[in-house]
Design a protein around this motif. Structure first.
Motif, short mmCIF file in Angstrom:
data_model
loop_
_atom_site.label_atom_id
_atom_site.label_comp_id
_atom_site.label_asym_id
_atom_site.label_seq_id
_atom_site.Cartn_x
_atom_site.Cartn_y
_atom_site.Cartn_z
N THR A 49 0.85 -1.40 0.06
CA THR A 49 -0.06 0.14 0.03
C THR A 49 1.04 1.23 0.06
N PHE A 50 1.92 1.33 0.95
CA PHE A 50 2.70 2.50 1.02
C PHE A 50 3.66 2.49 -0.32
N ASN A 51 4.00 1.61 -0.84
CA ASN A 51 4.78 1.64 -2.26
C ASN A 51 4.17 2.25 -3.27
N THR A 52 2.74 1.80 -3.28
CA THR A 52 2.03 2.33 -4.07
C THR A 52 1.95 3.92 -4.17
N LEU A 53 2.06 4.49 -2.98
CA LEU A 53 2.05 6.04 -3.02
C LEU A 53 3.47 6.50 -3.09
N PHE A 54 4.51 5.79 -2.95
CA PHE A 54 6.01 6.23 -3.04
C PHE A 54 6.02 6.52 -4.60
N ASN A 55 5.47 5.46 -5.46
CA ASN A 55 5.83 5.33 -6.67
C ASN A 55 4.80 6.53 -7.49
N GLY A 56 3.73 6.94 -6.80
CA GLY A 56 2.85 8.05 -7.31
C GLY A 56 3.80 9.36 -7.10
N TYR A 57 3.81 9.52 -5.77
CA TYR A 57 4.75 10.73 -5.58
C TYR A 57 5.69 11.12 -6.36
N LYS A 59 6.67 9.79 -9.39
CA LYS A 59 6.34 9.81 -10.62
C LYS A 59 5.84 11.51 -10.87
N GLU A 60 5.23 12.13 -9.91
CA GLU A 60 4.48 13.43 -10.03
C GLU A 60 5.61 14.32 -9.68
N GLY A 61 6.88 14.08 -9.29
CA GLY A 61 7.90 14.92 -8.93
C GLY A 61 7.80 15.41 -7.56
N ARG A 62 7.29 14.76 -6.85
CA ARG A 62 6.91 15.21 -5.12
C ARG A 62 7.64 14.11 -4.56
N PRO A 63 9.07 13.64 -4.62
CA PRO A 63 9.54 12.74 -3.76
C PRO A 63 9.74 13.06 -2.41
N LEU A 64 9.82 14.36 -1.94
CA LEU A 64 9.92 14.83 -0.84
C LEU A 64 8.75 14.55 0.36
N GLU A 65 7.63 14.28 -0.37
CA GLU A 65 6.32 13.80 0.12
C GLU A 65 6.48 12.55 0.64
N GLY A 66 7.35 11.96 -0.18
CA GLY A 66 7.65 10.32 0.29
C GLY A 66 8.33 10.13 1.58
N ILE A 67 9.16 11.14 1.76
CA ILE A 67 9.95 10.97 3.12
C ILE A 67 9.05 11.10 4.19
N HIS A 68 8.13 11.97 4.00
CA HIS A 68 7.01 12.28 5.19
C HIS A 68 6.24 10.74 5.36
N LEU A 69 5.95 10.21 4.02
CA LEU A 69 5.30 9.11 4.38
C LEU A 69 5.85 7.97 4.72
N LEU A 70 7.32 7.87 4.34
CA LEU A 70 8.16 6.73 5.07
C LEU A 70 8.34 6.84 6.52
N LYS A 71 8.22 8.02 7.18
CA LYS A 71 8.13 8.17 8.53
C LYS A 71 6.89 7.77 8.93
N ASN A 72 5.93 8.12 8.39
CA ASN A 72 4.48 7.71 8.73
C ASN A 72 4.34 6.23 9.00
N MET A 73 4.93 5.43 7.64
CA MET A 73 4.98 4.06 7.70
C MET A 73 5.58 3.57 8.75
N LYS A 74 7.06 3.83 9.21
CA LYS A 74 7.72 3.14 10.25
C LYS A 74 7.02 3.42 11.69
N GLU A 75 6.16 4.53 11.67
CA GLU A 75 5.57 5.02 12.98
C GLU A 75 4.48 3.91 13.36
N ARG A 76 3.82 3.34 12.22
CA ARG A 76 2.73 2.19 12.23
C ARG A 76 3.32 0.99 12.18
N ASN A 77 4.63 0.87 12.37
CA ASN A 77 5.40 -0.30 12.29
C ASN A 77 5.37 -1.40 11.34
#
Length: 277
Positions: A49-57, A59-77
């Motif tokens: 599920t998270f990888n889907t969003l990484f790929n989307g961000y 592709k759209e030139g918004r990789p920095l939002e992926g970093i916030h998502l990575l943090k959120n991902m790890k916070e949810r174990n």
């Protein structure tokens, strides 16, 4: 939407599939809204599920939002996998976010994942180019370069050349010479003209014109016709040192190869006003 209105509630796989569709057509924000909705329903997103969003961000030139998502991902174990890191790292490199890319690279290595050689080369080139304006990144470029060598990672010829150019810009000429010899030893010969020009310019700026001349000879041995820039630099430096005969020899060698230097023997000028184009 029909499933949500029925007695059968959509599961995580249904949400992930629709999120993937949104991400593929540049609608990652709507995909994120679906993730929030899934969380509110008590679902536990998985790494896919998270990888889907990484790929989307990315592709759209918004990789920095992926970093916030990575943090959120790890916070949810939910631990990132190789695809998570490589997708994010590739996006950061593609969009020139070299500082963030370096941080994700280190995190990826620390997690026990191996970065593929294509991305390693891309990151090293990015660090080299940025270090021309941000000197602090030169140390990071050195670190990545050494790790690649120690790990037996293939270093592409254009990457090697850029490392040499970067060392010349940083006035680390001896290291640049060492890596140029290594590059030739690995069979990456002849290097690009800009690499030779950088080394000759750096040597001449330190008054080491005889060593610069040996680089010119190396070019000729590799059946590469030196550029006008190379000859201009050498002639100007020989003039600066009052070695008119050597300047004449280089000038004559240029003419024999069909190159007409802008510089002429015996006409000394300051390096600041040297015409090297």
């Amino acid at each position: 939407m029909k499933i949500k209105k029925s007695s059968v509630k959509p599961d995580l796989y249904s949400y992930t599939a629709v999120m993937d569709g949104f991400c593929k057509v540049g609608r990652s924000d709507e995909a994120m809204e679906l993730l929030v909705e899934a969380l509110e329903m008590g679902m536990t997103p998985n790494v896919v599920t998270f990888n889907t969003l990484f790929n989307g961000y990315c592709k759209e030139g918004r990789p920095l939002e992926g970093i916030h998502l990575l943090k959120n991902m790890k916070e949810r174990n939910c631990m990132p996998d190789y695809i998570s890191y490589s997708t994010l790292l590739n996006g950061l490199l593609k969009w020139g976010k070299i500082h963030s890319a370096l941080r994700i690279y280190r995190e990826m290595v620390e997690a026990g994942f191996k970065v593929e050689e294509r991305m390693m080369n891309t990151m090293l080139r990015g660090l080299c180019r940025r270090s021309w304006k941000e000197e602090g990144l030169l140390k990071n470029a050195h670190e990545v370069f050494e790790k690649m060598i120690n790990a037996g990672c293939a270093i592409y010829p254009n990457t090697y050349g850029l490392v040499i150019q970067t060392l010349c810009v940083a006035k680390e000429v001896d290291k640049a010479l060492m890596y140029l010899n290594e590059m030739v030893g690995f069979g990456y010969f002849p290097p690009r003209m800009i690499t030779f020009n950088s080394v000759i310019r750096a040597l001449c700026s330190e008054g080491r014109v005889d060593e610069a001349l040996s680089i010119l000879v190396l070019m000729c041995e590799g059946r590469r016709i030196p550029s006008r820039i190379c000859y201009n630099l050498l002639i100007d430096e020989f003039n600066q040192q009052g070695r008119w005969l050597s300047a004449c020899t280089v000038y004559g060698a240029a003419l024999k190869r069909g190159v007409i230097p802008h510089k002429r023997p015996g006409k000394s000028s300051s390096r600041k006003n040297a015409i090297v184009g």
